[in-house]
Write an enzyme that holds these catalytic residues in place. Structure first.
Site, PDB file in Angstrom:
ATOM      1  N   SER A 117      86.936  92.085  18.309  1.00  0.00           N
ATOM      2  CA  SER A 117      85.889  93.084  18.500  1.00  0.00           C
ATOM      3  C   SER A 117      85.477  93.217  19.948  1.00  0.00           C
ATOM      4  CB  SER A 117      84.627  92.645  17.754  1.00  0.00           C
ATOM      5  OG  SER A 117      84.819  92.704  16.397  1.00  0.00           O
ATOM      6  N   HIS A 138      92.206  97.416  17.424  1.00  0.00           N
ATOM      7  CA  HIS A 138      90.846  97.193  16.907  1.00  0.00           C
ATOM      8  C   HIS A 138      90.514  98.200  15.816  1.00  0.00           C
ATOM      9  CE1 HIS A 138      86.246  97.091  17.788  1.00  0.00           C
ATOM     10  NE2 HIS A 138      86.563  96.301  16.785  1.00  0.00           N
ATOM     11  N   GLU A 150      90.939 101.455  17.962  1.00  0.00           N
ATOM     12  CA  GLU A 150      90.928 101.377  19.432  1.00  0.00           C
ATOM     13  C   GLU A 150      92.174 100.583  19.829  1.00  0.00           C
ATOM     14  OE1 GLU A 150      86.637 101.204  21.573  1.00  0.00           O
ATOM     15  OE2 GLU A 150      87.063  99.469  20.354  1.00  0.00           O
ATOM     16  N   ASN A 188      82.159  98.798  20.528  1.00  0.00           N
ATOM     17  CA  ASN A 188      81.096  97.790  20.415  1.00  0.00           C
ATOM     18  C   ASN A 188      80.191  97.711  21.638  1.00  0.00           C
ATOM     19  OD1 ASN A 188      81.660  97.155  17.802  1.00  0.00           O
ATOM     20  ND2 ASN A 188      83.229  95.658  18.367  1.00  0.00           N
TER      21      ASN A 188
HETATM   22  C1  LIG Z   1      82.205  95.403  14.585  1.00  0.00           C
HETATM   23  C2  LIG Z   1      83.409  96.092  15.044  1.00  0.00           C
HETATM   24  O1  LIG Z   1      84.200  95.475  15.756  1.00  0.00           O
HETATM   25  C3  LIG Z   1      83.702  97.510  14.801  1.00  0.00           C
HETATM   26  C4  LIG Z   1      83.183  98.090  13.515  1.00  0.00           C
HETATM   27  O2  LIG Z   1      83.859  98.086  12.532  1.00  0.00           O
HETATM   28  S1  LIG Z   1      81.648  98.708  13.574  1.00  0.00           S
HETATM   29  C5  LIG Z   1      81.372  99.330  11.950  1.00  0.00           C
HETATM   30  C6  LIG Z   1      81.961 100.707  11.787  1.00  0.00           C
HETATM   31  N1  LIG Z   1      81.671 101.180  10.459  1.00  0.00           N
HETATM   32  C7  LIG Z   1      80.594 101.935  10.193  1.00  0.00           C
HETATM   33  O3  LIG Z   1      79.850 102.325  11.084  1.00  0.00           O
HETATM   34  C8  LIG Z   1      80.398 102.237   8.745  1.00  0.00           C
HETATM   35  C9  LIG Z   1      79.183 103.113   8.521  1.00  0.00           C
HETATM   36  N2  LIG Z   1      79.053 103.370   7.080  1.00  0.00           N
HETATM   37  C10 LIG Z   1      79.802 104.307   6.452  1.00  0.00           C
HETATM   38  O4  LIG Z   1      80.621 105.009   7.036  1.00  0.00           O
HETATM   39  C11 LIG Z   1      79.554 104.462   4.968  1.00  0.00           C
HETATM   40  O5  LIG Z   1      78.275 103.990   4.668  1.00  0.00           O
HETATM   41  C12 LIG Z   1      80.615 103.694   4.091  1.00  0.00           C
HETATM   42  C13 LIG Z   1      82.000 104.292   4.300  1.00  0.00           C
HETATM   43  C14 LIG Z   1      80.650 102.207   4.404  1.00  0.00           C
HETATM   44  C15 LIG Z   1      80.216 103.828   2.625  1.00  0.00           C
HETATM   45  O6  LIG Z   1      80.137 105.187   2.349  1.00  0.00           O
HETATM   46  P1  LIG Z   1      79.157 105.771   1.239  1.00  0.00           P
HETATM   47  O7  LIG Z   1      79.471 107.223   1.120  1.00  0.00           O
HETATM   48  O8  LIG Z   1      77.795 105.328   1.497  1.00  0.00           O
HETATM   49  O9  LIG Z   1      79.543 104.964  -0.043  1.00  0.00           O
HETATM   50  P2  LIG Z   1      80.623 105.232  -1.147  1.00  0.00           P
HETATM   51  O10 LIG Z   1      80.460 106.582  -1.767  1.00  0.00           O
HETATM   52  O11 LIG Z   1      80.517 104.034  -2.026  1.00  0.00           O
HETATM   53  O12 LIG Z   1      82.008 105.174  -0.367  1.00  0.00           O
HETATM   54  C16 LIG Z   1      82.674 106.277   0.202  1.00  0.00           C
HETATM   55  C17 LIG Z   1      84.170 106.019   0.076  1.00  0.00           C
HETATM   56  O13 LIG Z   1      84.509 104.832   0.803  1.00  0.00           O
HETATM   57  C18 LIG Z   1      85.114 103.867  -0.067  1.00  0.00           C
HETATM   58  N3  LIG Z   1      84.641 102.540   0.337  1.00  0.00           N
HETATM   59  C19 LIG Z   1      83.375 102.167   0.621  1.00  0.00           C
HETATM   60  N4  LIG Z   1      83.350 100.878   0.990  1.00  0.00           N
HETATM   61  C20 LIG Z   1      84.629 100.436   0.952  1.00  0.00           C
HETATM   62  C21 LIG Z   1      85.249  99.195   1.255  1.00  0.00           C
HETATM   63  N5  LIG Z   1      84.558  98.118   1.667  1.00  0.00           N
HETATM   64  N6  LIG Z   1      86.589  99.101   1.116  1.00  0.00           N
HETATM   65  C22 LIG Z   1      87.323 100.147   0.697  1.00  0.00           C
HETATM   66  N7  LIG Z   1      86.793 101.360   0.427  1.00  0.00           N
HETATM   67  C23 LIG Z   1      85.460 101.490   0.544  1.00  0.00           C
HETATM   68  C24 LIG Z   1      84.629 104.223  -1.451  1.00  0.00           C
HETATM   69  O14 LIG Z   1      85.525 103.771  -2.440  1.00  0.00           O
HETATM   70  C25 LIG Z   1      84.590 105.748  -1.384  1.00  0.00           C
HETATM   71  O15 LIG Z   1      85.916 106.239  -1.537  1.00  0.00           O
HETATM   72  P3  LIG Z   1      86.216 107.742  -2.106  1.00  0.00           P
HETATM   73  O16 LIG Z   1      85.765 108.690  -1.041  1.00  0.00           O
HETATM   74  O17 LIG Z   1      87.683 107.715  -2.305  1.00  0.00           O
HETATM   75  O18 LIG Z   1      85.422 107.866  -3.366  1.00  0.00           O
HETATM   76  N1  LIG Z   2      83.377  92.517  10.711  1.00  0.00           N
HETATM   77  C1  LIG Z   2      83.661  93.643  11.342  1.00  0.00           C
HETATM   78  O1  LIG Z   2      83.009  94.693  11.093  1.00  0.00           O
HETATM   79  C2  LIG Z   2      84.770  93.699  12.334  1.00  0.00           C
HETATM   80  C3  LIG Z   2      85.358  92.543  12.783  1.00  0.00           C
HETATM   81  N2  LIG Z   2      86.378  92.605  13.692  1.00  0.00           N
HETATM   82  C4  LIG Z   2      87.019  91.396  14.173  1.00  0.00           C
HETATM   83  O2  LIG Z   2      87.971  90.990  13.201  1.00  0.00           O
HETATM   84  C5  LIG Z   2      88.058  89.563  13.167  1.00  0.00           C
HETATM   85  C6  LIG Z   2      87.766  89.083  11.750  1.00  0.00           C
HETATM   86  O3  LIG Z   2      86.472  89.489  11.366  1.00  0.00           O
HETATM   87  P1  LIG Z   2      86.040  89.498   9.833  1.00  0.00           P
HETATM   88  O4  LIG Z   2      87.170  89.873   8.968  1.00  0.00           O
HETATM   89  O5  LIG Z   2      84.779  90.263   9.776  1.00  0.00           O
HETATM   90  O6  LIG Z   2      85.684  87.956   9.612  1.00  0.00           O
HETATM   91  P2  LIG Z   2      85.618  87.127   8.244  1.00  0.00           P
HETATM   92  O7  LIG Z   2      84.692  86.002   8.521  1.00  0.00           O
HETATM   93  O8  LIG Z   2      85.363  88.038   7.093  1.00  0.00           O
HETATM   94  O9  LIG Z   2      87.122  86.589   8.072  1.00  0.00           O
HETATM   95  C7  LIG Z   2      87.753  85.762   8.981  1.00  0.00           C
HETATM   96  C8  LIG Z   2      88.844  85.008   8.238  1.00  0.00           C
HETATM   97  O10 LIG Z   2      89.646  84.320   9.200  1.00  0.00           O
HETATM   98  C9  LIG Z   2      89.995  83.089   8.623  1.00  0.00           C
HETATM   99  N3  LIG Z   2      90.429  82.161   9.682  1.00  0.00           N
HETATM  100  C10 LIG Z   2      89.660  81.436  10.526  1.00  0.00           C
HETATM  101  N4  LIG Z   2      90.445  80.707  11.345  1.00  0.00           N
HETATM  102  C11 LIG Z   2      91.721  80.991  11.022  1.00  0.00           C
HETATM  103  C12 LIG Z   2      92.986  80.546  11.491  1.00  0.00           C
HETATM  104  N5  LIG Z   2      93.084  79.651  12.478  1.00  0.00           N
HETATM  105  N6  LIG Z   2      94.103  81.033  10.905  1.00  0.00           N
HETATM  106  C13 LIG Z   2      94.027  81.929   9.901  1.00  0.00           C
HETATM  107  N7  LIG Z   2      92.848  82.376   9.408  1.00  0.00           N
HETATM  108  C14 LIG Z   2      91.714  81.925   9.960  1.00  0.00           C
HETATM  109  C15 LIG Z   2      88.747  82.648   7.881  1.00  0.00           C
HETATM  110  O11 LIG Z   2      89.045  81.637   6.917  1.00  0.00           O
HETATM  111  C16 LIG Z   2      88.305  83.962   7.261  1.00  0.00           C
HETATM  112  O12 LIG Z   2      88.875  84.182   5.975  1.00  0.00           O
HETATM  113  C17 LIG Z   2      87.079  89.049  14.236  1.00  0.00           C
HETATM  114  O13 LIG Z   2      87.777  88.868  15.448  1.00  0.00           O
HETATM  115  C18 LIG Z   2      86.090  90.190  14.336  1.00  0.00           C
HETATM  116  O14 LIG Z   2      85.435  90.241  15.569  1.00  0.00           O
HETATM  117  C19 LIG Z   2      86.871  93.804  14.149  1.00  0.00           C
HETATM  118  C20 LIG Z   2      86.351  94.982  13.697  1.00  0.00           C
HETATM  119  C21 LIG Z   2      85.234  95.021  12.782  1.00  0.00           C
END
Ligand SMILES: CC(=O)CC(=O)SCCNC(=O)CCNC(=O)[C@H](O)C(C)(C)COP(=O)(O)OP(=O)(O)OC[C@H]1O[C@@H](n2cnc3c(N)ncnc32)[C@H](O)[C@@H]1OP(=O)(O)O
Ligand SMILES: NC(=O)C1=CN([C@@H]2O[C@H](COP(=O)(O)OP(=O)(O)OC[C@H]3O[C@@H](n4cnc5c(N)ncnc54)[C@H](O)[C@@H]3O)[C@@H](O)[C@H]2O)C=CC1
Length: 281
Positions: A117, A138, A150, A188
């Site tokens: 991330s 990413h 990304e 991020n």
């Molecule tokens: C941290 C990082 O490194 C980077 C990141 O990822 S940052 C996070 C980026 N993600 C976001 O910002 C997500 C923001 N949230 C959303 O877009 C929406 O709330 C959401 C897609 C999560 C859920 O959408 P929603 O409309 O509220 O719910 P819902 O109607 O249940 O789901 C919409 C669709 O997504 C699917 N879905 C929801 N969650 C799912 C999951 N965890 N896995 C698979 N499919 C999923 C549903 O099955 C549904 O599919 P259909 O269109 O085929 O029916």
């Molecule tokens: N959570 C998020 O929304 C996002 C996370 N990421 C990145 O993806 C990566 C995974 O994040 P998540 O799936 O959320 O974490 P998570 O906590 O759900 O899963 C991580 C998994 O990695 C496993 N693991 C730890 N050490 C390991 C090793 N040495 N070998 C094999 N498996 C190992 C753990 O047992 C666990 O099942 C991180 O680098 C995170 O920053 C990227 C985009 C979005």
């Protein structure tokens, strides 16, 4: 490219394995314990079953997709991979270990990618003797739904590797966007400080959890509020990203003390059953 190994069967690794198998690739899904791989597989099974119920997949398609995924608890299985996508926890010590081992295990042609991330791709690449074949890939959470990947080059990443990953992302139904290697990349750098600020707002008693989320949902049309989104991402991951931003970009990015407190308490969001909201695990 035929075989993709996904390391880490958590929420991201499971999602990546699912979309790779749906795109027709053979997938090796690896984690440190069998039970973690099985948990990842059961979520994939549930997602695919939902698509079958909605008529988006046939039951036969579902079985074919599942049949493309094999389980692994040994990094040695990476010897069969053309591409590795590492999605283990957001921790440089773990990623360094994984990448230095992969470099020894994998054939020369294998591309090593990371779903990190926020951690520097150039530094991860330096744990290998093939920095030209290391790249950031990413994905966004939830992977089966979100369109963006990304794609981040390290200093030495070759054009050939970049092109391969760009094409693969499109094959997986995603839209690749090239960004430079910098703390938090683009997604991020922009998103996580907003989540951190929402946590400061809560910490200062300015509004309740529900009110903060409602302001952003109703006022800005965000699909979910920032605190619910932090719970979805995982508060441990949000904190790790804030720490990378803080270290790399300065005090403006200080993690909120309440975020640290929640992570110390083991309140990690959805994955632990409790974060800003309560969940059933
Ligand atoms: C941290 C990082 O490194 C980077 C990141 O990822 S940052 C996070 C980026 N993600 C976001 O910002 C997500 C923001 N949230 C959303 O877009 C929406 O709330 C959401 C897609 C999560 C859920 O959408 P929603 O409309 O509220 O719910 P819902 O109607 O249940 O789901 C919409 C669709 O997504 C699917 N879905 C929801 N969650 C799912 C999951 N965890 N896995 C698979 N499919 C999923 C549903 O099955 C549904 O599919 P259909 O269109 O085929 O029916
Ligand atoms: N959570 C998020 O929304 C996002 C996370 N990421 C990145 O993806 C990566 C995974 O994040 P998540 O799936 O959320 O974490 P998570 O906590 O759900 O899963 C991580 C998994 O990695 C496993 N693991 C730890 N050490 C390991 C090793 N040495 N070998 C094999 N498996 C190992 C753990 O047992 C666990 O099942 C991180 O680098 C995170 O920053 C990227 C985009 C979005």
């Amino acid at each position: 490219m035929k075989t993709i190994m996904v390391i880490g069967a958590g929420q991201m690794g499971g999602g990546i394995a699912q979309v790779a198998a749906q795109a027709g690739y053979s997938v090796i899904l690896n984690d440190i314990k069998d039970e973690f791989v099985l948990r990842g597989l059961s979520i994939i099974d549930k997602n695919l079953s939902r698509s079958v119920e909605k008529g988006k997949l046939t039951a036969e398609d579902k079985e074919t997709i599942l049949g493309r995924i094999t389980k692994s608890t040994s990094l040695q299985d990476a010897a069969a991979a053309d591409l590795v996508i590492e999605a283990a926890v957001e921790n440089m010590a773990i990623k360094s270990q994984v990448f230095s081992q992969l470099d020894v295990i994998c054939p020369e042609h294998t591309i090593l990618s990371t779903n990190t991330s926020s951690l520097p791709i150039t530094e991860i690449a330096a744990f290998t003797k093939r920095p030209d074949r290391v790249i950031g890939m990413h994905f966004m959470n939830p992977v089966p739904v979100m369109k963006l990947v990304e794609v981040i080059r390290g200093l030495a990443t070759s054009d050939e590797v970049y092109k391969t990953i760009e094409t693969l992302s499109i094959d997986m139904g995603k839209t690749p966007v090239e960004v430079n290697d910098a703390p938090g990349f683009v997604a991020n750098r922009v998103l996580i400080p907003m989540l951190n600020e929402a946590i400061f707002t809560l910490n200062e008693g300015i509004a309740t959890v529900e009110s903060i989320d409602n302001v952003m949902k109703l006022g800005m049309n965000h699909p979910m509020g920032p605190l619910a989104l932090a719970d979805l991402i995982g508060l441990d991951t949000v904190l790790s990203i804030m720490e990378v931003l803080h270290e790399g970009l300065g005090d403006k990015y200080r993690p909120c003390p309440l975020l640290r407190k929640y992570v110390k308490a083991g309140w990690l969001g959805r994955k632990s059953g409790r974060g800003f909201y309560n969940y059933q695990v």
